[in-house]
Scaffold this active site. Structure first.
Site, PDB file in Angstrom:
ATOM      1  N   SER A   1       0.702  -1.371  -0.026  1.00  0.00           N
ATOM      2  CA  SER A   1       0.130  -0.375  -0.141  1.00  0.00           C
ATOM      3  C   SER A   1       0.640   1.188   0.471  1.00  0.00           C
ATOM      4  O   SER A   1       1.588   1.850  -0.884  1.00  0.00           O
ATOM      5  CB  SER A   1      -0.899  -0.312   1.203  1.00  0.00           C
ATOM      6  OG  SER A   1      -1.756   0.910   1.109  1.00  0.00           O
TER       7      SER A   1
ATOM      8  N   ASP B   1      -5.522  -3.336  -2.957  1.00  0.00           N
ATOM      9  CA  ASP B   1      -4.924  -2.952  -1.594  1.00  0.00           C
ATOM     10  C   ASP B   1      -3.585  -4.392  -1.169  1.00  0.00           C
ATOM     11  O   ASP B   1      -4.961  -4.773  -1.101  1.00  0.00           O
ATOM     12  CB  ASP B   1      -5.076  -2.029  -0.867  1.00  0.00           C
ATOM     13  CG  ASP B   1      -4.316  -1.607   0.263  1.00  0.00           C
ATOM     14  OD1 ASP B   1      -3.545  -2.871   1.490  1.00  0.00           O
ATOM     15  OD2 ASP B   1      -4.146  -0.534   0.944  1.00  0.00           O
TER      16      ASP B   1
END
Length: 736
Positions: A66, A212
Site C-alpha cells: 500500500s 490494496d
C-alpha cells in the site's frame, strides 16, 4: 511482458527464490526493509529511513505494501528521506486523492456541467447492464503525482535494476491471494498496491484486477526473505482492531471486517521475524490514515520510534554487506531537467482519432520538454472530455508514450442532480434533473445528450456536440426540446401576474473551444410557446403567445478553482443577442437588442476566501415578449428579495462575499462546512412603454452556512434588505 507474480499465502505456493539482494555472504549480511500499509501513517516510514541512514545501515532490498510501497518505491529509485518529506508536505493530497485535476484545469465543458449538476456521471450502461462506480474516486491524480516523481522510470523494466531492488505487494481481487510485483510499470505497481477497495478503482495488470496489498499481506516479511534478505527491518503501522461497537452500522461492520483481516495476516507475517530482525511500531497518536498533510509529524514520529533501536542499527551496520554500488541502475527518479523527445507514440484504447489526440497533446519528435510541458499536454487532451485515465511517460529510447483509456463506466453515461429552494413564503421550488450522455459517439469525440427535468420546472431536450478542426478545438452544437417553468411578474412588491411559460425550441451554436479556459460562440434559436396566466380576473390579462427568433454571440471564460467558494481565478460571461418578436405582423419592426455582462474575481486572505462580482444587463424589450426581460431576486442575486421578483430591462448588480471553511481544508475525507457573509447592491429599471417606467435600487446583507450533501451543496441563511425585505432561505443543489 514477463511479470514476477507470486501468490505466496502459503509455502507450497511459493515460486523459486529471486535473489534480488546482494547475497554474497562473504561480504556481510544483506539487509531487507519491509514497509507496511497504513495510508498517511506511511509518513512515519520516512522518519525511520532517515534514522537508518544516520546510523549507516545499508538497505539491499525493499518490499512495500500500500502506501509503504510508495515510500519504498521512491527510496529504491533514489529519493532521500528529506526529499520525500518535502514532497509529501507540499503535495495537495485532498486534490490528488479526491480529484484528477483542480477545477481551474478541468475542461470548460465539465465546469459548465458542474453549474447544473452537483454529481458527475453516476452510472453507466454496458453489455452486461447497469454499471455503478466501483469506487468513490479514481487514482488519476496520484498517478500523475507519482509519474512526476518517477519521471525517468521506463514504462516496463525489472525492479531489480533500480538503485535498490524493490517489490510492491497487491491483492488479486479474483482469488484474494497476494501478488508480488517485481517488474513492469513501477507507477502502476504502486497504484495497484494502494488501491483501497471502495475508495479507488482496482488496477488491471496482466489481466488481473488488483487491489490494496494490505488485504492479503500487510507486512510482507516472507517476500523480503525470498529476495535473499538476511536481516529484516520492519516498519509496522498496522492498527490493532478494537471490539466492535454495540449495534454496529453496515459501514462499521465492513470497517471492522477489513481491520480484522488486515491484522490477522499482519500477525502471521510478524511471527516469521527472528531475533536478528527489528520490528519498529511508530506512535500513531494524533495521526490518521487520511492525514497526509501531517507528513512532518509522521516523520518525527518515525524518528522517535527508531530511537530505542539505534544501538541495534549500529550493530547491523557493522555486520552488513557494503551499500549497493550499481552504476548501471535505472535512474528512475525525477531529475528536473528537460528531455528531448525522439518519438511520440499514442496508445489509445478509445474510438477517438489518434490524430486528434496527437494534435491536442501538442508535443512532437525533436521537442525538448519538461514534466510541466507534459502535464499541460495531458490537460489539453483531457479537454476533449471523453477519456478515463490519461497518462504519459518516457521510454528508454526517448519515446514519449501517451496512453488514453475509456471511462470505467463506459460510453453510455447517466448523471442526476436536484435543486431545492425555499424562502418559507410560499415560493418553494424543487427540480429533479437527469441526463443521459453517449460519449464519445465518433472518432472526433462527439457527444449526444438527452436531458430531463421534473418538478417546479419541466424539460425534455436533446443536443449533439460535434468537435471539428485541428485537435477538435472548434465545435458545433445542435439542440432542441421543450421546457416549462413558472414566471412571476412583481412590480413594487405587488404580484401583477403569475405565468406558466411553455417553450418549444430548436437552435444551434458554433464556436471555438479554449480548452480549460472558456469558449467563444455564435448561436441562433427559434422559440415557440405561450405564457398561461393564473390571474384570469385581471382586465386585459390572459395568455400571451410566444414566437421569437434569436441570433447572438457569447464569450465565456472560467478559471475559478471552486464553483461555489473560489479562492482564486476569474469568470467572465459576455453575451449579445438580437431577439425578433415573430408574433408581430412585421417581425423586423420588433427586434430587441439585449446584452449582459457578468464578471467575478476570487481572492484568498488567510483562511478566508473573497469573491467580488458585478453584472449589468440591458434589453430594449418593454415587456412584449417577457423572456427578454431580466429578473433579480434570490440567493446571490439580491438575496433579501424572493426569487425572480424584480423584473427589469436595465440593471446593474454588485456583490462582495467572504467565506471560510470550518472543517480542515487539508484533511482528506473531511466533510466541507462553510460560513459566509454576502453584501449586494442592485439598481434596476422596468420600462413598460405606455404603461409606465419603474425605477428601483436596493441592497441586502446576508449570512449563511453551507455543507456538501449527497444531493448537492446545501445553503441555509438569512437575508435582510434596506427596504425591510427579508428572507430565511434554504437552497440545495445548483442553478439558483
Amino acid at each position: 511482458m514477463k511479470r514476477v507474480l507470486a501468490g505466496i499465502a502459503a509455502a507450497a505456493c511459493l515460486t523459486a527464490p529471486v535473489w534480488a539482494c546482494d547475497n554474497d555472504d562473504a561480504d556481510g549480511a544483506d539487509i531487507g526493509l519491509v514497509l507496511s500499509g497504513g495510508g498517511a501513517f506511511a509518513n512515519t516510514h520516512i522518519g525511520v529511513i532517515r534514522a537508518l541512514e544516520e546510523e549507516g545501515v545499508p538497505v539491499h532490498c525493499i518490499v512495500g505494501t500500500s502506501m509503504g510501497s510508495v515510500v519504498g518505491g521512491l527510496y529504491a529509485a533514489g529519493w532521500s528521506p528529506d526529499e520525500m518529506r518535502h514532497e509529501f508536505e507540499t503535495a495537495d493530497w485532498p486534490q490528488l486523492i479526491t480529484n484528477t485535476l483542480g477545477r481551474e484545469n478541468l475542461p470548460y465543458r465539465e465546469k459548465d456541467r458542474q453549474d447544473e449538476y452537483y454529481s458527475d456521471y453516476i452510472a453507466g450502461w454496458g453489455e452486461n447492464g447497469l454499471i455503478l462506480p466501483s469506487s468513490v474516486t479514481t487514482l488519476r491524480g496520484l498517478q500523475g503525482f507519482y509519474r512526476d516523481l518517477l519521471d525517468e522510470a521506463p514504462p516496463d523494466f525489472d525492479f531489480d535494476d533500480l538503485p535498490i531492488p524493490y517489490r510492491a505487494v497487491a491483492t488479486d481481487l479474483g482469488t484474494g491471494q497476494a501478488v508480488v510485483l517485481g517488474d513492469g510499470d513501477i507507477v502502476e505497481s504502486m497504484l495497484a498496491s494502494m488501491s483501497v477497495p471502495g475508495l479507488f478503482d482496482p488496477r488491471e495488470i496482466d489481466g488481473r484486477l488488483l487491489i490494496d496489498g494490505g488485504m492479503s499481506k500487510q507486512l510482507p516479511v516472507d517476500v523480503a526473505r525470498e529476495m535473499g534478505a538476511d536481516i529484516i527491518i520492519v516498519v509496522d503501522t498496522t492498527v490493532e482492531p478494537g471490539p466492535p461497537p454495540a449495534n454496529p452500522s453496515v459501514v462499521q461492520v465492513a470497517q471492522q471486517l477489513v481491520q480484522v483481516q488486515v491484522w490477522l495476516n499482519r500477525t502471521e507475517q510478524a511471527e516469521l521475524l527472528t531475533e536478528r530482525d527489528i520490528l519498529i511500531r511508530p506512535d500513531l497518536t494524533g495521526l490518521a490514515t487520511g492525514a497526509f498533510e501531517r507528513a512532518g509529524e509522521g516523520f518525527e514520529s518515525g524518528l522517535a520510534a527508531a530511537e530505542p533501536y539505534r544501538e541495534r542499527m549500529r550493530e547491523i551496520a557493522a555486520m552488513a554487506a557494503p551499500p549497493l554500488h550499481r552504476p548501471d541502475a535505472i535512474a528512475a527518479r525525477f531529475t528536473g531537467g528537460a528531455r528531448t523527445v525522439t518519438n511520440v507514440r499514442i496508445d489509445n484504447e478509445t474510438i477517438v482519432s489518434d490524430a486528434i489526440i496527437s494534435d491536442r497533446f501538442g508535443i512532437h519528435p525533436g521537442d525538448s520538454v519538461t514534466r510541466q510541458d507534459i502535464r499541460e499536454g495531458l490537460i489539453e487532451v483531457a479537454g476533449l472530455d471523453t477519456f478515463g485515465a490519461i497518462d504519459a511517460g518516457f521510454e528508454t529510447d526517448g519515446t514519449l508514450t501517451l496512453r488514453t483509456e475509456e471511462r470505467p463506466l463506459g460510453r453510455n453515461l447517466f448523471q442526476a442532480g436536484i435543486t431545492l429552494s425555499s424562502s418559507f413564503e410560499q415560493d418553494s421550488r424543487y427540480v429533479l434533473r437527469a441526463r443521459y450522455t453517449r460519449s464519445p459517439v465518433n472518432a472526433s469525440g462527439a457527444q449526444f445528450s438527452l436531458n430531463g427535468a421534473i418538478g417546479s420546472d419541466i424539460e425534455i431536450s436533446a443536443e449533439w456536440l460535434q468537435p471539428f478542426g485541428r485537435g477538435g478545438r472548434f465545435f458545433y452544437l445542435v439542440e432542441g426540446g421543450y421546457t416549462g417553468q413558472p414566471l412571476a411578474l412583481d412590480i413594487g412588491g405587488v404580484r401583477i401576474d403569475q405565468y406558466w411559460m411553455t417553450r418549444r425550441f430548436a437552435g444551434g451554436r458554433i464556436g471555438r473551444d479554449f480548452g480549460r479556459f472558456g469558449r467563444i460562440s455564435v448561436h441562433s434559436e427559434y422559440r415557440n410557446g405561450e405564457y398561461d396566466t393564473k390571474f384570469e380576473w385581471i382586465p386585459d390579462g390572459g395568455d400571451v403567445d410566444l414566437e421569437t427568433a434569436i441570433l447572438g454571440v457569447e464569450f465565456e471564460l472560467d478559471t475559478l478553482d471552486h464553483p461555489d467558494f473560489p479562492t482564486r481565478g476569474q469568470a467572465i460571461d459576455i453575451g449579445y443577442r438580437w431577439v425578433a418578436d415573430l408574433v408581430d405582423v412585421d417581425p423586423f419592426d420588433d427586434v430587441y437588442e439585449v446584452y449582459q455582462v457578468r464578471a467575478q474575481q476570487a481572492f484568498s486572505f488567510g483562511d478566508w476566501g473573497v469573491s467580488v462580482s458585478g453584472e449589468v444587463g440591458s434589453s430594449e424589450d418593454q415587456g412584449n415578449t417577457l423572456e427578454s426581460l431580466f429578473f433579480l431576486g434570490g440567493f446571490r442575486n439580491l438575496t433579501a428579495i424572493g426569487e425572480r421578483q424584480l423584473p427589469n430591462n436595465d440593471y446593474s448588480l454588485v456583490g462582495i462575499e467572504a467565506y471560510r471553511r470550518l472543517t480542515p481544508s487539508d484533511a482528506v475525507g473531511a466533510i466541507p462546512i462553510w460560513v459566509g457573509v454576502l453584501a449586494e447592491y442592485g439598481d434596476f429599471t422596468l420600462d413598460l412603454g405606455s404603461d409606465g417606467i419603474f425605477y428601483g435600487h436596493t441592497s441586502s446583507l446576508t449570512g449563511y452556512a453551507a455543507v456538501n450533501t449527497l444531493i448537492g451543496p446545501a445553503f441555509f441563511g438569512y437575508g435582510y434588505g434596506q427596504h425591510g425585505d427579508q428572507t430565511v432561505f434554504v437552497y440545495i443543489g445548483r442553478e439558483f
